[in-house]
Each structure stands twice: as C-alpha cells, then as structure tokens.
Design an enzyme around this catalytic site. Structure first.
Site, mmCIF file in Angstrom:
data_model
loop_
_atom_site.group_PDB
_atom_site.id
_atom_site.type_symbol
_atom_site.label_atom_id
_atom_site.label_comp_id
_atom_site.label_asym_id
_atom_site.label_seq_id
_atom_site.Cartn_x
_atom_site.Cartn_y
_atom_site.Cartn_z
ATOM 1 N N ASP A 365 0.839 -1.189 0.000
ATOM 2 C CA ASP A 365 0.000 0.000 0.000
ATOM 3 C C ASP A 365 0.891 1.263 0.000
ATOM 4 O O ASP A 365 1.567 1.510 0.973
ATOM 5 C CB ASP A 365 -0.955 0.000 1.195
ATOM 6 C CG ASP A 365 -0.268 -0.276 2.524
ATOM 7 O OD1 ASP A 365 0.756 -0.999 2.551
ATOM 8 O OD2 ASP A 365 -0.744 0.236 3.545
ATOM 9 N N GLU A 559 12.328 3.377 6.962
ATOM 10 C CA GLU A 559 11.410 2.375 6.424
ATOM 11 C C GLU A 559 11.719 1.999 4.979
ATOM 12 O O GLU A 559 11.599 0.842 4.578
ATOM 13 C CB GLU A 559 9.989 2.950 6.512
ATOM 14 C CG GLU A 559 8.901 2.096 5.930
ATOM 15 C CD GLU A 559 7.568 2.830 5.884
ATOM 16 O OE1 GLU A 559 6.537 2.150 5.893
ATOM 17 O OE2 GLU A 559 7.558 4.084 5.848
#
Length: 621
Positions: A365, A559
C-alpha cells in the site's frame, strides 16, 4: 584509549558547535568545523574529526545518559568503529530491544500515548478481546482500575458490519498472554518502528529473519505464537492488531516463519501445534471459493470490510469524493457521513473502497500496479507464497512426522500437498508467466488478461523455487536490467509507474523506491538458482545505501529508500518512518534492520571490506 567524559557538559558543547541546523543530530548537512576536542577527567585530550565520528560520539554519550549515568567511559574504538560493525551491533544490541512490545500493563500504557490514539485519550482506549479468551478479558478488566482503557469483549462471530460499527471507537486488539513468574505477561512481538506500535503481518516474518540471525530465537518464536493466537481468535493473521483490521489479512509467510524457528529449536510439539494452525489458515482464509480463491484455481487478496477505510489521514479521499459531494449539493464531510450511514448508495465508491482496502491487505500500500483493481488480480507473489505453504506442508509432514499428519478433521500425507503445489505451479505458469518477455506478471481473472506492469515481485518465483532453470535465466536476463538501480532493486520500472503530476502523485511501492522484503526475497531467490555474482552485487548495492546514509545522517535507518539516488530522502505518501528522532535512533526500522543483518550473513568478506570503505557500487561492479 578510553575517555571519561561528563555527559551533559560534553553533549551541550558538542551540539552547540556541530549541530548547526538544530535538529539534535550531527549530519553532513551541518556546517560546523567537523572537529571536536574531548578531554578526559585525567587531562588527556583527543580531537574527534568527521561527521560519522562526531555522530558516534553523540550516540555513545546518549546511550550512557539513558543508562542513568552522569559520566561516560567512551572508548575511541567505538568512535572510530567500522561502519558495518557499528550498524550491525546497534541493530543487535539496541534496535531490537527498542522495537519490542507487549500487550500487557506496561505495553498498553505506551499504546495510550500513541499518537494514533490521541482522539481517545480523553476517554478510554478500547482493548478488544476475543470472545473465548477469558484470561485476557479478566486481565484487561482489572487493568481498567489502573489505566485509561476499556476492556471490550468481541462477539463470537465478527462480521464486516460489526467491524464497520467500530470505526468511531477504534482500539487495539489483544494478543497472546501467558501466566509466567507468578503473574500474567504479554507474549512479546516486534513492531516496525516509528508511528507503528502494533504487530504487523508480513513485517513480522522479515523481522524474525533478522532476530534469528542475531540469536533472539525466543522473540522470533513469540512472533509465531502471536500469529497462532490471531488465527485462533480472529480467524486470520491480521494486517495489524487494531480493530479496523479485523477484516484484513496480510501476505502469508507463516509456514516460512515456523520452519525457520523450528530449524533452531527442534521443538517438535511446538511445530506440530503450529503446523495444524497453518493448515487451518490455508483452508479457511485462502481456499474458500468465491473469496480469496478465484475460479481459475489461483488466489487473490480480498479485504472484506465495508465503506471508507478509517485509518487514513483526514482529507485523504477528498479529491475522489468531491465530485459526488458536489452532485448532491453537500459538503464532503456530510457526504462521507451519509455514505457511511447508508443514506447514499454509490456502486462506484463501493467498488473503489473494496479495491482500496484490498491493496492494504496485500502489504503493497500503495502502488499503481494494483490501484483500482487489486481484488481482481491473481498477484504473482501471493500465489508463490501459497505454493511455498504447500511445499512446506509436504516437506514437514514427510521429514518430521513420518509422512502422516492429523489435524482435527483430516489425515494428510506429503503427496496430498505436493499434488496441490504442482497444480498451483502449473497454473502460475499458465496465467502469470510471459515467455515472450521472460517475466512473471500478475493476471486479472476478471478481464482474463495479463498485467503489463513490471514490478520487483516478478522475481518471487525464484524465492520459492517455483521457476524452472530456463525461466530463472530469462528473469535474470530480462528483469534485472530493468529494475536494478544504484541502491538495489526498485519497486517497479519507471515506465510501468508512468508519469507523476499533481493529479497522479508518487506511490511509495513504485519507482524510484526500494523495499527490504523485495530485496531479501530476491537475494534468496538468486542464490537458490546459483546466481551468486548477481546476488552479491544486489546485496552490496543495498547495504552500501543503508551504510552510507547511516554514516552521513547520524545512524538513520528508515522504512524505505529511493534506490535510484540511493538516499533515505523519499518524497512519497506517508513520508519515511524512522527518520524522526533526536540524538540517536532507538529502533532503526524493523525489516530494514533485518535486511542489513541478512545481507551481511550472505555477503562475501571482500565486499564487506569495500563496504566499510564506502566504495560506490558503480566502482565495485
């Protein structure tokens, strides 16, 4: 040489001189002299030179301060520590600890302070507990007297309508508790980091790869135990343990996790219990016709919620909803309210949000690869993962259970699962293999067409060993040149992503960004087929990027990365988790930490030496 330094005094002087932009870090963007003299209480002095060394000094002082010290004995070998050794050591000794959580008294206290719960802190944070978990309900009910929480028992059967009814009172979902040392404690788990304080589905598997390498076997085992709890009580491995994720699962890595834990522990009773649970998940989550199993025998993701996803930031869907709101002469806020309450019917939005939630279930996503049609796609990587399940079942039953395994309702042998794996392999090759292009592509089972979007997931059949030798050679020949960048493999090709503009913004899983799970699966896949040189190059590129950014930016491990420019400065939706800290990163980022440790375990020593010298991959290869 060891320097005994006064922490507060040294910190104050160091930051005043070197942290010129005031962000409480020392990076290459600071304009200080890049030279700082330290003096021990014994009168010895030493000049620390360079951004990397100065940030190491800053970090070591803060570590000592966090331990409650007023003075710190700082050895020079930690200030001048080789970058690879330091990053790996920090991950092993500090970051995993910083990422570990429990859903018990101490852990819930931290969750109450989570920014995602700010709207609830004036009231009480709901803790939702499975219908049959009496131990947990009693435990959290008693905690109501100590903490600002409300213990809420879930119904026996959880419907999408019920989950939608929780949207205005979202909360945390309990995980496994155990009676230990005369009390009750939460079974620990590792979170991704930053704003994520929950146990996320596929993140947990990749984190466990790193945990096992770092000798933290009990923590990896605990992650599997929490997976088992979720399947038993919530019916699936959850996107994450929050109430609005009750209708969403995640990419299936459960059998890989239990196999890798078992290889270390050799606990056969533990394996037997988890193997039963994994077969249950396979049959009830993935193999129900008309849901996640499609008519062609392959699988899809299908998040079964209703309406607008509640976890997005305010205004996220405004551009989508505005034309409909204008048609009905009401504000976007009123339109949302009426749509959510069922006063307005909109088939287009129903379909849009079905696919939107399913994108989130897929783990990717978001990406233009799957935007607007995710529930219609037999994604290559999903079917590869389920092929791996079937192979794992076959091999474990044959090798560990004398070729007979009994669940609550059936008796299996390895041939049963091998037959399923072979049929899936045939279907994947029928629908997803494109022999003309030498690529594995997603298949739309509704339109009966192959996608033309080229993504890093094209390599996933190598990870599971599904591809033939000829297919593997074609993938390496065709896909590697398309996706290889300075910092590793990009999420997609630039051409597949398409043009980016104000009305078509960046998606974080697409070019130019790269992600740890893709790299880790690709490395293993290449090694499975003896493409050692290619694997070494990709591992080096990825670790170089992480190492260089950590050296230049005060130990930052975020991340995701822009692999084209080999930087952590990613300009896409949601920002970049893991970059917002002061003085020292306490966590890094879960699967990024794991990718570093895993990459180091595979990288040849001659490349590790070059990595410590930060030699650009374009020079090395």
């Amino acid at each position: 040489m060891i320097f005994n330094l006064k922490i507060e005094e040294t910190l104050s002087k160091l930051l005043q001189q070197e942290d010129t932009d005031g962000d409480k870090k020392i990076t290459i963007e600071d304009k200080g002299p890049k030279a700082f003299e330290i003096a021990s209480v014994n009168g010895e002095s030493y000049t620390v030179k360079g951004t990397y060394q100065l940030s190491n000094l800053l970090q070591e002082l803060v570590i000592a301060k966090n331990d409650g010290n007023t003075t710190a004995e700082i050895p020079l070998n930690k200030i001048d520590e080789q970058p690879v050794s330091r990053i790996s050591r920090m991950i092993r000794d500090y970051y995993w600890k910083g990422l570990t959580r429990r859903i018990d008294e101490t852990g819930v206290e931290k969750l109450i302070a989570d920014t995602k719960n700010e709207a609830l802190t004036a009231e009480r944070l709901p803790v939702y507990i499975p219908f049959y978990d009496e131990l947990a309900f009693s435990y959290y009910k008693n905690l109501e007297n100590k903490l600002s929480i409300k213990a809420c028992k879930l119904p026996e059967f959880i419907s999408p309508e019920y989950v939608k009814s929780l949207n205005n009172k979202p909360g945390i979902l309990s995980l496994k508790l155990e009676e230990k040392d005369g009390g009750i404690k939460g079974v620990p788990f590792v979170v991704p980091g930053g704003r994520f304080n929950e146990m996320y589905g596929w993140d947990s598997y990749f984190e466990s790869v790193g945990l096992l390498l770092d000798g933290k076997v009990d923590l990896a085992k605990a992650m599997a135990d929490n997976f088992q709890y979720e399947i038993k009580h919530y019916g699936k491995i959850l996107n994450a343990n929050r109430s609005y994720y009750l209708t969403r699962t995640q990419p299936p890595f459960y059998t890989s996790l239990i196999r890798e834990v078992y290889e270390v522990t050799k606990d056969i009773s533990w394996l037997k219990s988890h193997l039963k649970t994994a077969i249950k998940e396979y049959e009830t989550v993935w193999m129900v016709e008309g849901k996640r199993l499609t008519e062609n025998g392959l699988n899809r993701y299908l998040a079964e919620g209703i309406g607008i996803t509640p976890e997005v930031e305010e205004g996220h869907y405004d551009a989508l909803l505005k034309p409909f709101a204008d048609e009905t002469n009401c504000s976007i806020e009123d339109y949302i309210l009426k749509y959510q309450n069922g006063e307005i019917q909109n088939d287009f939005l129903d379909t849009y949000f079905l696919h939107d939630r399913t994108v989130r279930e897929s783990g990717h996503d978001t990406s233009y690869r799957i935007e607007g049609n995710c529930a219609d796609l037999n994604l290559v990587e999903l079917n590869v993962l389920l092929y791996k399940y079937e192979l794992d079942f076959a091999e474990l039953i044959k090798n560990e259970f004398e070729n007979t395994f009994e669940t609550n309702s059936k008796i299996f042998d390895s041939a049963y699962w091998l037959n399923k794996a072979n049929k899936r392999k045939e279907r994947i090759n029928t629908f997803c293999w494109n022999s003309n292009n030498g690529l594995y592509l997603d298949y739309n089972h509704v339109t009966k067409t192959q996608s033309i979007f080229i993504a890093a997931t094209t390599f996933s059949p190598l990870w599971s060993g599904l591809a033939s030798k000829q297919q593997a050679e074609a993938l390496v020949k065709r896909a590697l040149p398309l996706l290889k960048e300075k910092g590793g493999i990009a999420g997609s090709t630039k051409e597949s992503r398409g043009e980016i503009n104000d009305s078509r913004p960046h998606r974080q899983w697409d070019y130019p960004n790269g992600w740890a799970p893709h790299q880790m699966m690709i490395w293993k896949g290449l090694l499975n087929y003896n493409f050692n040189d290619e694997a070494q190059e990709l591992i080096y590129r990825w670790l170089f990027m992480i190492t260089k950014n950590a050296v230049d930016y005060n130990g930052t491990i975020p991340e995701k990365y822009d692999v084209v420019d080999a930087t952590h400065k990613v300009f896409a939706e949601y920002g970049n988790v893991g970059t917002d800290f002061e003085y020292i990163s306490q966590e890094g980022f879960g699967w990024m930490n794991a990718s570093y440790q895993y990459g180091l375990s595979l990288l040849e020593n001659k490349y590790i030496e070059k990595l410590n010298k930060l030699i650009d991959p374009e020079i090395v290869f």
